[in-house]
Every structure is written in C-alpha cells, then in structure tokens.
Design an enzyme around this catalytic site. Structure first.
Site, PDB file in Angstrom:
ATOM      1  N   LYS A  22     -10.860  -9.538   4.784  1.00 45.06           N
ATOM      2  CA  LYS A  22      -9.985  -9.269   5.949  1.00 45.06           C
ATOM      3  C   LYS A  22     -10.530  -8.097   6.757  1.00 45.06           C
ATOM      4  O   LYS A  22     -10.656  -8.187   7.978  1.00 45.06           O
ATOM      5  CB  LYS A  22      -8.579  -8.923   5.467  1.00 45.06           C
ATOM      6  N   ASN A  23     -10.882  -6.995   6.089  1.00 39.84           N
ATOM      7  CA  ASN A  23     -11.269  -5.786   6.813  1.00 39.84           C
ATOM      8  C   ASN A  23     -12.673  -5.848   7.385  1.00 39.84           C
ATOM      9  O   ASN A  23     -13.048  -5.009   8.195  1.00 39.84           O
ATOM     10  CB  ASN A  23     -11.082  -4.547   5.931  1.00 39.84           C
ATOM     11  N   CYS A 123       2.363   3.562  10.525  1.00 37.13           N
ATOM     12  CA  CYS A 123       2.773   2.419   9.698  1.00 37.13           C
ATOM     13  C   CYS A 123       3.332   2.988   8.393  1.00 37.13           C
ATOM     14  O   CYS A 123       3.426   4.202   8.222  1.00 37.13           O
ATOM     15  CB  CYS A 123       1.592   1.494   9.455  1.00 37.13           C
ATOM     16  N   ARG A 128      -1.415   7.593  10.761  1.00 35.66           N
ATOM     17  CA  ARG A 128      -2.618   6.866  11.179  1.00 35.66           C
ATOM     18  C   ARG A 128      -3.034   7.201  12.624  1.00 35.66           C
ATOM     19  O   ARG A 128      -3.034   6.371  13.511  1.00 35.66           O
ATOM     20  CB  ARG A 128      -2.435   5.365  11.025  1.00 35.66           C
ATOM     21  N   ASP A 313      -7.447   1.249  -0.957  1.00 35.77           N
ATOM     22  CA  ASP A 313      -6.800  -0.064  -0.893  1.00 35.77           C
ATOM     23  C   ASP A 313      -6.649  -0.702  -2.262  1.00 35.77           C
ATOM     24  O   ASP A 313      -6.012  -1.748  -2.377  1.00 35.77           O
ATOM     25  CB  ASP A 313      -7.606  -1.013   0.005  1.00 35.77           C
ATOM     26  N   ARG A 405      -0.545 -10.921   5.146  1.00 38.30           N
ATOM     27  CA  ARG A 405      -1.532 -10.293   6.029  1.00 38.30           C
ATOM     28  C   ARG A 405      -2.883 -10.139   5.343  1.00 38.30           C
ATOM     29  O   ARG A 405      -3.901 -10.023   5.999  1.00 38.30           O
ATOM     30  CB  ARG A 405      -1.047  -8.888   6.435  1.00 38.30           C
TER      31      ARG A 405
HETATM   32  C1  EPZ Z   1      -9.281   0.932   7.341  1.00 35.29           C
HETATM   33  O1  EPZ Z   1      -8.202   1.538   8.031  1.00 35.29           O
HETATM   34  C2  EPZ Z   1      -8.689  -0.270   6.635  1.00 35.29           C
HETATM   35  N1  EPZ Z   1      -8.143  -1.208   7.617  1.00 35.29           N
HETATM   36  C3  EPZ Z   1      -7.583   0.185   5.678  1.00 35.29           C
HETATM   37  O2  EPZ Z   1      -7.137  -0.973   4.965  1.00 35.29           O
HETATM   38  C4  EPZ Z   1      -8.183   1.171   4.679  1.00 35.29           C
HETATM   39  O3  EPZ Z   1      -7.151   1.658   3.857  1.00 35.29           O
HETATM   40  C5  EPZ Z   1      -8.841   2.341   5.429  1.00 35.29           C
HETATM   41  O4  EPZ Z   1      -9.821   1.836   6.357  1.00 35.29           O
HETATM   42  C6  EPZ Z   1      -9.538   3.315   4.488  1.00 35.29           C
HETATM   43  O5  EPZ Z   1     -10.520   2.635   3.755  1.00 35.29           O
HETATM   44  C7  EPZ Z   1      -8.992  -2.052   8.255  1.00 35.29           C
HETATM   45  O6  EPZ Z   1     -10.199  -2.015   8.056  1.00 35.29           O
HETATM   46  C8  EPZ Z   1      -8.373  -3.011   9.221  1.00 35.29           C
HETATM   47  P1  EPZ Z   1      -9.532   5.298   8.385  1.00 35.29           P
HETATM   48  P2  EPZ Z   1      -8.516   2.733   9.105  1.00 35.29           P
HETATM   49  O7  EPZ Z   1      -9.736   5.490   9.844  1.00 35.29           O
HETATM   50  O8  EPZ Z   1      -9.799   2.472   9.781  1.00 35.29           O
HETATM   51  C9  EPZ Z   1      -7.448   9.493   9.138  1.00 35.29           C
HETATM   52  C10 EPZ Z   1      -5.584  -2.480   4.062  1.00 35.29           C
HETATM   53  O9  EPZ Z   1      -4.722  -2.344   3.175  1.00 35.29           O
HETATM   54  N2  EPZ Z   1      -7.797   9.269  10.552  1.00 35.29           N
HETATM   55  O10 EPZ Z   1     -10.733   5.224   7.506  1.00 35.29           O
HETATM   56  O11 EPZ Z   1      -7.295   2.903   9.926  1.00 35.29           O
HETATM   57  C11 EPZ Z   1      -6.389   8.515   8.654  1.00 35.29           C
HETATM   58  O12 EPZ Z   1      -5.097   8.983   8.969  1.00 35.29           O
HETATM   59  C12 EPZ Z   1      -5.767  -1.393   5.107  1.00 35.29           C
HETATM   60  O13 EPZ Z   1      -6.370  -3.457   4.151  1.00 35.29           O
HETATM   61  C13 EPZ Z   1      -7.582  10.299  11.463  1.00 35.29           C
HETATM   62  O14 EPZ Z   1      -7.104  11.371  11.114  1.00 35.29           O
HETATM   63  O15 EPZ Z   1      -8.669   3.984   8.137  1.00 35.29           O
HETATM   64  C14 EPZ Z   1      -6.644   8.475   7.177  1.00 35.29           C
HETATM   65  O16 EPZ Z   1      -6.033   9.591   6.572  1.00 35.29           O
HETATM   66  C15 EPZ Z   1      -4.760  -0.265   4.949  1.00 35.29           C
HETATM   67  N3  EPZ Z   1      -7.915  10.084  12.758  1.00 35.29           N
HETATM   68  C16 EPZ Z   1      -8.165   8.638   7.068  1.00 35.29           C
HETATM   69  O17 EPZ Z   1      -8.592   9.191   8.319  1.00 35.29           O
HETATM   70  C17 EPZ Z   1      -8.458   8.907  13.197  1.00 35.29           C
HETATM   71  O18 EPZ Z   1      -8.766   8.780  14.394  1.00 35.29           O
HETATM   72  C18 EPZ Z   1      -8.919   7.336   6.850  1.00 35.29           C
HETATM   73  O19 EPZ Z   1      -8.526   6.418   7.856  1.00 35.29           O
HETATM   74  C19 EPZ Z   1      -8.659   7.882  12.251  1.00 35.29           C
HETATM   75  C20 EPZ Z   1      -8.332   8.085  10.939  1.00 35.29           C
END
Ligand code: EPZ
Length: 427
Positions: A22-23, A123, A128, A313, A405
C-alpha cells in the site's frame, strides 16, 4: 457498517500471497503526473486507499484503466495517463479522507509549475504536520503560500531550479514529495537524512525506469540530476512488508505456521529479528518467508525507528503477539505521539498492558478473551484481529473501514490459513 467476527483458538497453517505494498503504491501512483505517456503499475493491491487515489487522479483529468483480472486474483494492473491535466487542485473532501493525497504536491508542482492541495489535517495516531514537505519544496525553489486550509506551491518561471535540503527528522512522505519534484528540476538536488524505507527505493526505481537520474538509492543521501522530461513505464509494485509482518504475527500467536509468498526478507530484517527474539522461527524460502511458532513466546524489548529500524507500522501487531509471551515486553513508539489506541481494546480482551508516555509495558497473559472491540486506525485494527485469533471465544471487530484501507481481502487470506472468520454487514 461491516464487522469481522472471529472464533479464536484455531491454529493457523498454510500459504498465503503477500499483496503489493500500500505505502509503495500510494507514492507510485502520483508519478503518472510526471509524464504525458502511459504509466502501468502491476501488483496494485485492492484497497480502499488505492481506489481513493485513483479517484483523485481522475479529478486532475488523468485517465486510469484497470486491466481485467479474475476475481480470485490478488492485485490489479492499472494504466494511468496524464495526457492533459485539467486541474491542479486536490480538494478538501478528497484529501480529508486520505492523507496520502499530499503526495500529489511535488509531482503536480514539477509538471504544472504550480499545485494546490488541501491541508490533510491530523489523524488518530498524531497531528501529522507537513512542514517538512513544504520546507524541502522551498529548498528546491518553490514559493509556498497557505490560505483557507490549502497549501499552494508555485515554481518560478522556467521551472524549479533544485537545491539541497537536510531533513531534521526522517520523513517518508516529505522524502517522496521531494524526489517527485526534484526529478524534473533544471538543476541538481541533494537530500540528506532522507528516508530509506523500501517504499522509497521502490519510488526511486520507478522514477529511474521513467528516465530520472538518481544517485544513492537506498541510502539517506540522495542526489537527483533533473531531466527535461520523463517517459512512461511499466512497473511491478513491491510486496507489502507490513502486511507480511502482520500475518506472521497472526500465525505465530496461534502457535501455527505460514508461508508468506512473495515476502522479501531484506525489506523486513528488523521485524524478522523481533519475531526471532520472541522465539518464532523465520526462514527465507525460494518463494517467500516461512514463519512458525511451536514453543513458548518470549518477551521482547524494542523501540520503533525509521528504516532499517523496527517499523512503527508493525508496533501494534507485535504488541498483540507479545500479549501471549511469557514475561514482560517493553515497546517504545518513537515516531508517532498517539499510536497506542489499540491498548485499551487489547486490555478489554484480557491483556495486561500499561502505557507511560511513549512506552508500553506488555505483561504476558495465559489467556485472551474474545470481546466486542472497536478499530480506531489501520494497524490498531489488525492488532485486534491478531488477538482475536488467539482469544477464547468470539471477537467482533467494528469499524472495518480502517482495516480495508490496508489489508487486501483479509478474511479470505486468514480463512485460507484455517481461521474461523467472517465479515458481516450492518451494525
Ligand atoms: C508514512 O507516513 C506511512 N504512510 C505511514 O504508514 C508510516 O507510519 C510512516 O510513513 C512512518 O514510516 C504512507 O506511506 C502512506 P513520516 P508519513 O512523514 O510519510 C513527522 C500506515 O499505517 N513529520 O515519515 O506521513 C511525523 O509527525 C501508515 O500504513 C513532521 O514533523 O510519515 C512523524 O512523527 C501510518 N513533519 C514523523 O515525522 C512533516 O512534514 C514520521 O512521519 C512530516 C512528518
């Protein structure tokens, strides 16, 4: 709303196919924006989020065609073509349903010179923010404006020049947006402390197949030499390492065994290590991964971390498994601030889990009891299913739209392994 009913206690055994990730799919789909030629993606999982993303792409005037596949097949083939883009706006009513829509920002900006995307909002697992997405696009030369809940990115005349950016926090999505913008920049871009998840490698491999020039693939230092245009491609989506890890936990908690067809051990070393530390046998096979749990489960102590660390995850699913371990496990969630929504529901099934801030102490118990439980987010829902498979009696998991999802035909796959599980409609 649908619910899943599980009669626990059945030992799982058998072979199931691992679906496309999915990701990975959610970052490969927007690559169609980067060319006016056809992009064909194979092994796309049948998931609500993929359907949602297809609908979003159609909003931009992108044609999408699903190649015929038999009902019994897993995965789909989709051809997307952005011959002419009729809108560069991702509207609130679509983005609020699927946060991954933010991943159109970079490619739309690269293709059209401007993009407007509704802010995704928070969410269940955290607020996020997308500040890193915006900062890295600014570093590549974009002008960013915020108004009325939307973010608008504009490239200077002549296109994004490119630039360098060092991520203060590893961000999968921000790295993906940066890559999809950088490939069509007029100059070279460098990204430091970039995410290295296998899904990022899948994205880089697709972009290279489309004619992009990227160095350092698989590392946290990426160099992208912009090219004037990209061409179409046909690409196979990687297998879903989180789905594979989830079913490994499901088989293990029942004292069973499973062959996960298509799983790639190199994508999930930290999960494999955690399972082995818990006393589960995990062996790579020519067609995937063999997982078996004969003896007692041992407690595990670990923290989630960006790849190659233990995937956030997988935290909820491992926690469900460790509810049956002999002893106390200590899990620390370092990525998201509110990713223990599954804990109260697991405790209602007889688990003994205490949370203190980002840390959860999972005291193993001999018996879990079936119960009516409520899914709150995608991976939390899967942890309730895993616990229900080992619980005595019946477990009913409500709000299945969370599960749909991220898990393709979940009840079919678990039934293939001998689980007594069914989906019933209505509330
Ligand atoms: C991706 O989300 C995945 N989603 C998530 O999977 C996964 O948990 C996550 O990466 C971490 O591996 C998809 O790929 C669609 P991040 P993403 O940006 O990109 C902070 C699932 O269950 N952050 O790596 O949104 C954020 O708050 C989902 O399949 C900022 O502060 O995750 C978090 O604490 C859930 N500012 C950390 O970084 C930003 O601009 C990691 O988030 C972006 C992120």
């Amino acid at each position: 709303m649908d619910k899943i009913v599980i009669e626990g206690g059945k030992r799982l055994s058998g072979t199931i196919p691992v679906s496309g990730a999915k990701n990975a799919a959610l970052t490969l789909l927007p690559c169609a924006l980067l060319t006016d030629e056809p992009l064909t993606l194979r092994n796309l999982p049948r998931l609500a989020d993929i359907d949602g993303f297809q609908h979003l792409m159609n909003q931009f005037g992108i044609s999408t065609a699903i190649a015929g596949s038999r009902p019994e097949d897993f995965g789909r083939v989709m051809t997307l073509q952005a011959t002419r883009i009729t809108s560069s706006v991702a509207p609130y009513d679509l983005v609020r349903k699927m946060r991954a829509s933010i991943l159109v920002l970079g490619p739309m900006l690269a293709r059209m010179g401007e993009a407007t995307v509704s802010l995704p909002g928070g969410c269940a697992i955290g607020n996020r923010p997308i500040d890193l997405h915006l900062k890295v696009l600014e570093a590549l030369g974009a002008q960013i404006e915020m108004a009325a809940g939307y973010v608008r990115a504009i490239a200077p005349d002549g296109g994004l020049p490119g630039g360098r950016f060092s991520f203060p926090v590893v961000s999968v999505g921000a790295t993906e947006n940066a890559l999809m913008a950088a490939v069509l920049c007029t100059g070279t871009s460098t990204l430091h402390n970039a995410a290295r998840e296998p899904e990022i490698v899948d994205l880089c491999n697709l972009l290279v197949a489309m004619g992009a020039q990227i160095e350092g693939i698989g590392t946290s230092d990426l160099t992208i030499h912009g090219v004037p245009r990209l061409h179409g491609a046909t690409y196979m989506v990687m297998p879903d390492r989180i789905e594979a890890g989830s079913y490994a936990c499901a088989a293990a908690i029942t004292g069973g065994e499973v062959t996960l067809k298509g799983a790639r051990i190199e994508d999930m070393e930290a999960t494999v290590q955690a399972l082995r530390d818990a006393g589960v046998t995990v062996e790579p096979r020519s067609d995937g991964l063999y997982v078996a749990a004969e003896g007692k489960l041992r407690p595990v102590t670990l923290s989630t971390a960006p790849f190659p660390g233990f995937a956030t995850d997988m935290q909820a699913q491992l926690m469900a498994l460790l509810c049956k371990a002999e002893g106390s496990s200590v899990l620390t969630e370092t990525i998201f601030e509110n990713r223990y929504m599954h804990v109260p529901e697991l405790n209602r099934m007889g688990a003994r889990i205490e949370t203190k801030g980002r840390t959860a102490i999972v005291h193993g118990v001999d018996v879990l009891h079936g119960a009516e439980v409520m899914a709150t987010d995608l991976r939390a829902s899967m942890s309730l299913v895993i616990a229900g498979l080992a619980a005595q009696g019946e477990t009913r998991v409500h709000r299945l739209y969370h599960l749909d999802r991220g898990y393709e035909r979940l009840e079919e796959k678990l039934a293939l392994l001998g689980a007594q599980i069914e989906r019933i409609g209505g509330d």
